[in-house]
Structures are given as structure tokens and as C-alpha cells.
Design an enzyme around this catalytic site. Structure first.
Site, mmCIF file in Angstrom:
data_model
loop_
_atom_site.group_PDB
_atom_site.id
_atom_site.type_symbol
_atom_site.label_atom_id
_atom_site.label_comp_id
_atom_site.label_asym_id
_atom_site.label_seq_id
_atom_site.Cartn_x
_atom_site.Cartn_y
_atom_site.Cartn_z
ATOM 1 N N HIS A 187 0.838 -1.204 0.000
ATOM 2 C CA HIS A 187 0.000 0.000 0.000
ATOM 3 C C HIS A 187 0.864 1.242 0.000
ATOM 4 O O HIS A 187 1.970 1.250 0.535
ATOM 5 C CB HIS A 187 -0.949 0.032 1.205
ATOM 6 C CG HIS A 187 -0.281 -0.199 2.526
ATOM 7 N ND1 HIS A 187 0.083 -1.453 2.955
ATOM 8 C CD2 HIS A 187 0.105 0.650 3.507
ATOM 9 C CE1 HIS A 187 0.655 -1.370 4.136
ATOM 10 N NE2 HIS A 187 0.698 -0.103 4.501
ATOM 11 N N HIS B 282 0.663 5.235 1.287
ATOM 12 C CA HIS B 282 -0.030 6.176 2.151
ATOM 13 C C HIS B 282 -0.012 7.540 1.453
ATOM 14 O O HIS B 282 1.049 7.994 1.003
ATOM 15 C CB HIS B 282 0.723 6.362 3.478
ATOM 16 C CG HIS B 282 0.876 5.128 4.310
ATOM 17 N ND1 HIS B 282 0.156 4.915 5.464
ATOM 18 C CD2 HIS B 282 1.698 4.056 4.192
ATOM 19 C CE1 HIS B 282 0.528 3.775 6.016
ATOM 20 N NE2 HIS B 282 1.463 3.223 5.266
HETATM 21 P P1 AMP Z 1 1.985 0.111 7.291
HETATM 22 O O1 AMP Z 1 2.550 0.258 8.678
HETATM 23 O O2 AMP Z 1 2.684 0.903 6.243
HETATM 24 O O3 AMP Z 1 1.852 -1.351 6.932
HETATM 25 O O4 AMP Z 1 0.534 0.747 7.326
HETATM 26 C C1 AMP Z 1 -0.617 0.068 7.686
HETATM 27 C C2 AMP Z 1 -1.647 1.131 7.866
HETATM 28 O O5 AMP Z 1 -2.907 0.523 7.894
HETATM 29 C C3 AMP Z 1 -1.498 1.928 9.169
HETATM 30 O O6 AMP Z 1 -1.353 3.301 8.867
HETATM 31 C C4 AMP Z 1 -2.788 1.617 9.921
HETATM 32 O O7 AMP Z 1 -3.273 2.734 10.619
HETATM 33 C C5 AMP Z 1 -3.724 1.212 8.804
HETATM 34 N N1 AMP Z 1 -4.790 0.310 9.157
HETATM 35 C C6 AMP Z 1 -4.720 -0.805 9.915
HETATM 36 N N2 AMP Z 1 -5.917 -1.422 9.958
HETATM 37 C C7 AMP Z 1 -6.769 -0.674 9.196
HETATM 38 C C8 AMP Z 1 -8.142 -0.785 8.829
HETATM 39 N N3 AMP Z 1 -8.904 -1.775 9.277
HETATM 40 N N4 AMP Z 1 -8.672 0.166 8.030
HETATM 41 C C9 AMP Z 1 -7.915 1.188 7.587
HETATM 42 N N5 AMP Z 1 -6.621 1.346 7.879
HETATM 43 C C10 AMP Z 1 -6.047 0.428 8.682
#
Ligand code: AMP
Length: 143
Positions: free
Chosen positions: A106, A108
Site C-alpha cells: 500500500h 499512504h
Molecule cells: P503500514 O505500517 O505501512 O503497513 O501501514 C498500515 C496502515 O494501515 C497503518 O497506517 C494503519 O493505521 C492502517 N490500518 C490498519 N488497519 C486498518 C483498517 N482496518 N482500516 C484502515 N486502515 C487500517
């Protein structure tokens, strides 16, 4: 989670893609799904995930990269417009050692304003439902 660890189809973003978990969707096309981060590092923090099952940027099939990045840019433009953002921070983490916590690729997208700091990655609290719904509406209207 090592960079070459196989993709886990039970990860939370895989469940969101299959419709088994809810999300605040802001955009979808044939290659990606974009939705709000519920622990936003700033208002309008959006995640864009490819529909292909890829753990991280290194394991995404190369032929999928161009179409995915085209969609990332399309969402980025809408997110910027929705918040009339003066800046846009794009973050992308690979592997636990790289700061990744959900092991489906993903990007951001975080709209930024002059003089407003960014909450640290993994340090944000859960956003209110009210804020999330209003941010979702603003982004949806900006495409
Ligand atoms: P990363 O640390 O780059 O893998 O980012 C994962 C992101 O997913 C974090 O910014 C979390 O806040 C976000 N996240 C985790 N669970 C959910 C969810 N159910 N819906 C939306 N965002 C989420």
C-alpha cells in the site's frame, strides 16, 4: 515479517478487498482500492492498495506497477483537491524492518498544510467516525 515472506491471504487488507471487513472506500478501479486509514497520521490519510496479492513493492509483478501507480496518482490528485492541501506526503513501507505493519502492498497519501506537523507512523489514535465520514465525502467529491 521478512521481505520475501509469502503473501498471507488472511491479512486485513486482503479481507477488505474480499469484502470480509469494512472500509471507508474513496475510490476503486480494476487495479486498486483506496480507503481511509482509520488511524490517520493527518486528516484525509488515504491508503491505495493493488488488487493483486503482493506483500510489498519488491514482490509486486513489474507489469502491475505502471497501472497501479497511475491509480495512486489519480487518488493523490483527488486527496489533494479535497483538502486544498499545500503539500502531500507519500509513504510506503516494506518489511517489518522497514516499518510495514500490514503485509499487503500500500501507498499512504497524507494531505499536508504549511506549519502542521505529521503524527508519527504507528503513533496515531483512531479517528472519530464523524471525521472519517466527512473526509470520505470530501474525497469522493474531488474525483
Ligand atoms: P503500514 O505500517 O505501512 O503497513 O501501514 C498500515 C496502515 O494501515 C497503518 O497506517 C494503519 O493505521 C492502517 N490500518 C490498519 N488497519 C486498518 C483498517 N482496518 N482500516 C484502515 N486502515 C487500517
Amino acid at each position: 515479517m521478512h521481505l520475501s515472506t509469502p503473501y498471507d491471504p488472511q491479512n486485513i487488507f486482503a479481507k477488505i478487498l474480499r469484502g470480509e471487513m469494512p472500509c471507508l472506500k474513496v475510490y476503486e478501479d480494476e487495479v486498486c482500492l483506496a480507503f481511509l486509514d482509520i488511524f490517520p497520521q493527518g486528516p484525509g490519510h488515504t491508503l491505495v492498495i493493488p488488487k493483486v496479492a503482493a506483500t510489498n513493492l519488491l514482490t509486486l509483478p513489474t507489469e502491475a506497477l505502471g497501472p497501479y501507480m497511475t491509480s495512486v496518482q489519480k487518488v493523490a490528485r483527488a486527496v489533494q483537491r479535497a483538502f486544498q492541501a499545500e503539500g502531500l506526503t507519500v509513504l510506503q513501507f516494506n518489511g517489518a524492518a522497514g516499518g510495514q505493519t500490514v503485509f499487503h502492498l500500500h501507498f499512504h497519501l497524507i494531505p499536508r498544510q504549511e506549519g502542521v506537523g505529521l503524527i508519527g507512523h504507528g503513533q496515531a489514535g483512531k479517528a472519530s467516525e464523524e471525521d472519517l465520514i466527512s473526509h470520505q465525502a470530501a474525497i469522493l467529491a474531488a474525483f
